[in-house]
Design an enzyme around this catalytic site. Structure first.
Site: not given
Ligand code: BES
Ligand code: MN
Ligand code: ZN
Length: 497
Positions: A275, A350
């Site tokens: 991230k 997932r």
């Molecule tokens: N835990 C995150 C999603 C999230 C984002 C939760 C903001 C709470 C607040 C999840 O694991 C993630 O990183 N999702 C990605 C998915 C993408 C890589 C397909 C996202 O939402 O960007």
């Molecule tokens: Mn994630």
């Protein structure tokens, strides 16, 4: 805001709370009250508008009487719903936290009865508001700050038995919800998968649930490849935690358990698809699906006590980085035979949920499955913090979820499932990929991915709680921070079982 809150019995409160609609005088409701004159005089002031959640005060100065009377607004008479009690009572609770009155009587049944509001439901809203605002948000402050944080042990009563019963239920739901919030707040250097497993075991022992924990060796043996791979890079090894509630008497026809599954990522760095910028901050709350499921089990065992078994599965890992991390381009072979090409290690939720869903379908013979997960940032873009994204193609189950959403005030909005989305998840080299780089419909992609791990005959609902699991501001029943979203919805869902 309060050190404790209990439903009590007393005649002389320090604060008396009465209620007023914005479009009707208060006189009729309070004319028999000893302090009627003071209340009526105060209600004539402009700030006593009666708008929902607006408060004004009267000071009766009567020997032996309350030191303060709070007049809370209920909004327009014909618009009022029992659920509005949450908003009204949150305002009252916030005021009481400031005035530090210890004994508080809620004498609001007059106006509520006039609009035929259900007093127990209204009382529940009051209990939730006080209970949720009672949550200790300062657990991780240092010794000095905690000593200085002098909170009041609040005693509440109300003018009608049914309203008091409602308060009791609302306080109990809030207590369970606060359990989720406290765990959500616990930082990732403390709340590891093993820490959560220990907590689940402790809760199970206290409440008569059964609890088993799969450690990394068992996960390996059972081919729980999502947990193993997502958790590989962290020294805090993954755990799949199973809790089961068994009713004393199972109702005929209700033998199959409801299975609740929670994404319980103790930290989400994104893995090697790291991230960026500030995207990582707050990812301690990537366990909030699991927190809500665990807290719902608390409510189920203590107050809901359904006549149907309930199984909870917490899929817990830390998505970290190291030379041992799983990587983009890896291919995982799941226990149900489905192969997954990893395109993005940040789509990790997932992957662990897939293990839980396979397990539930194969081993638990579920009546239905509900999963809760902070799955995608995309759902926050789509729905903000007002609605949780709901995916459910089974009409009966969706009806139950929507009814539970209405009862709990935890709003859900249906998002689509379609074969075109399932096709979007197909991989050129494996069966499916974990994230399509086309960046389309992320929340739906998440649901489409998960659907490959649910047996088609099992009713299933996926709730993407990424927008609702935390509050960005201090307002209503919540201070800034975790909301425990889902605890109360699941409690209401199971109270119908
Ligand atoms: N835990 C995150 C999603 C999230 C984002 C939760 C903001 C709470 C607040 C999840 O694991 C993630 O990183 N999702 C990605 C998915 C993408 C890589 C397909 C996202 O939402 O960007
Ligand atoms: Mn994630
Ligand atoms: Zn995540």
């Amino acid at each position: 805001m309060f050190s404790s809150i209990k439903l009590s019995e007393f005649d002389s409160p320090q604060a008396l709370v009465v209620a007023k609609f914005s479009d009707s005088p208060i006189d009729v409701y309070v004319k028999k009250f000893e302090d009627a004159a003071a209340i009526i005089a105060a209600s004539a002031r402009t700030e006593c508008s009666g708008d929902l959640g607006k408060i004004a005060e009267a000071y009766p100065l009567r020997e032996g009487g309350p030191t303060r009377i709070i007049i809370v607004g209920l909004g327009k008479k014909d618009k009022f719903k029992a659920a509005d009690m949450r908003t009204a009572m949150a305002a009252v609770a916030r005021r009481i936290a400031v005035t530090r009155d210890v004994k508080v009587t809620l004498a609001v049944s007059g106006p509520l009865s006039e609009v035929k509001a259900d007093l127990e439901t209204a009382g529940r809203g009051a209990g939730e508001a006080f209970g949720l605002l009672g949550w200790d948000s300062k657990q991780f402050k240092g010794k000095k700050a905690r000593e200085d944080d002098k909170r009041v042990a609040l005693e509440l009563t109300a003018d009608k038995k049914s309203f008091r019963n409602g308060i009791e239920f609302g306080l109990a739901l809030a207590e369970s919800t606060n359990y989720a919030r406290t765990l959500s707040e616990t930082p990732p250097n403390i709340a590891t998968p093993q820490f959560i497993a220990d907590l689940a075991k402790k809760m199970a022992k206290q409440l008569g649930l059964s609890c088993t924990v799969m450690d990394e060796k068992t996960l390996e043996k059972e081919e729980m490849v999502g947990h193993i791979n997502v958790g590989k890079a962290s020294e805090n090894k993954p755990r799949m935690i199973r809790l089961a509630y068994t009713p004393e008497v199972v109702k005929k026809g209700k033998e199959k358990p409801v299975v609740l599954i929670g994404k319980t990522m103790t930290y989400d760095t994104g893995g090697l698809s790291l991230k960026v910028n500030n995207g990582m901050v707050g990812m301690k709350r990537d366990k909030d699906g699991g927190c809500a499921v665990l807290a719902a089990m608390h409510a189920i065992a203590t107050v809901i006590k359904p006549k149907r078994p309930v199984v909870a599965i917490l899929c817990s890992a830390e998505n970290s980085i190291s030379d041992e991390a799983y990587r983009p381009d890896d291919v995982l072979t799941y226990r149900n035979g489905v192969t997954v090409e990893i395109t993005n290690t940040d789509a990790e939720g997932r992957l662990v949920l897939a293990d839980g869903l396979i397990w539930a379908c194969e081993k638990e013979n579920p009546a239905y499955i509900v999963d809760l997960a902070t799955l995608t940032g995309g759902v926050v873009v789509a729905l903000g913090s007002t609605f949780c994204g709901m995916f459910c193609e089974d009409d009966t189950l969706r009806g139950k979820i929507e009814a539970a959403a209405a009862a709990s005030g935890e709003r859900v909005w249906r998002l689509p499932m379609h074969d075109e989305y399932r096709d979007m998840m197909k991989s050129p080299i494996a069966d499916i990929l974990n994230s399509n780089p086309n960046r389309k419909a992320h929340p739906v992609q998440g649901a489409a991915f998960l659907s490959y791990f649910v047996k088609p005959e099992v009713p299933w609902c996926h709730l993407d709680i990424a927008g609702v699991h935390a509050s960005e501001s201090d307002s209503g029943m919540f201070v800034k921070g975790p909301t425990g979203w889902g605890t109360r919805l699941l409690a209401d869902l199971l109270s119908g079982e």
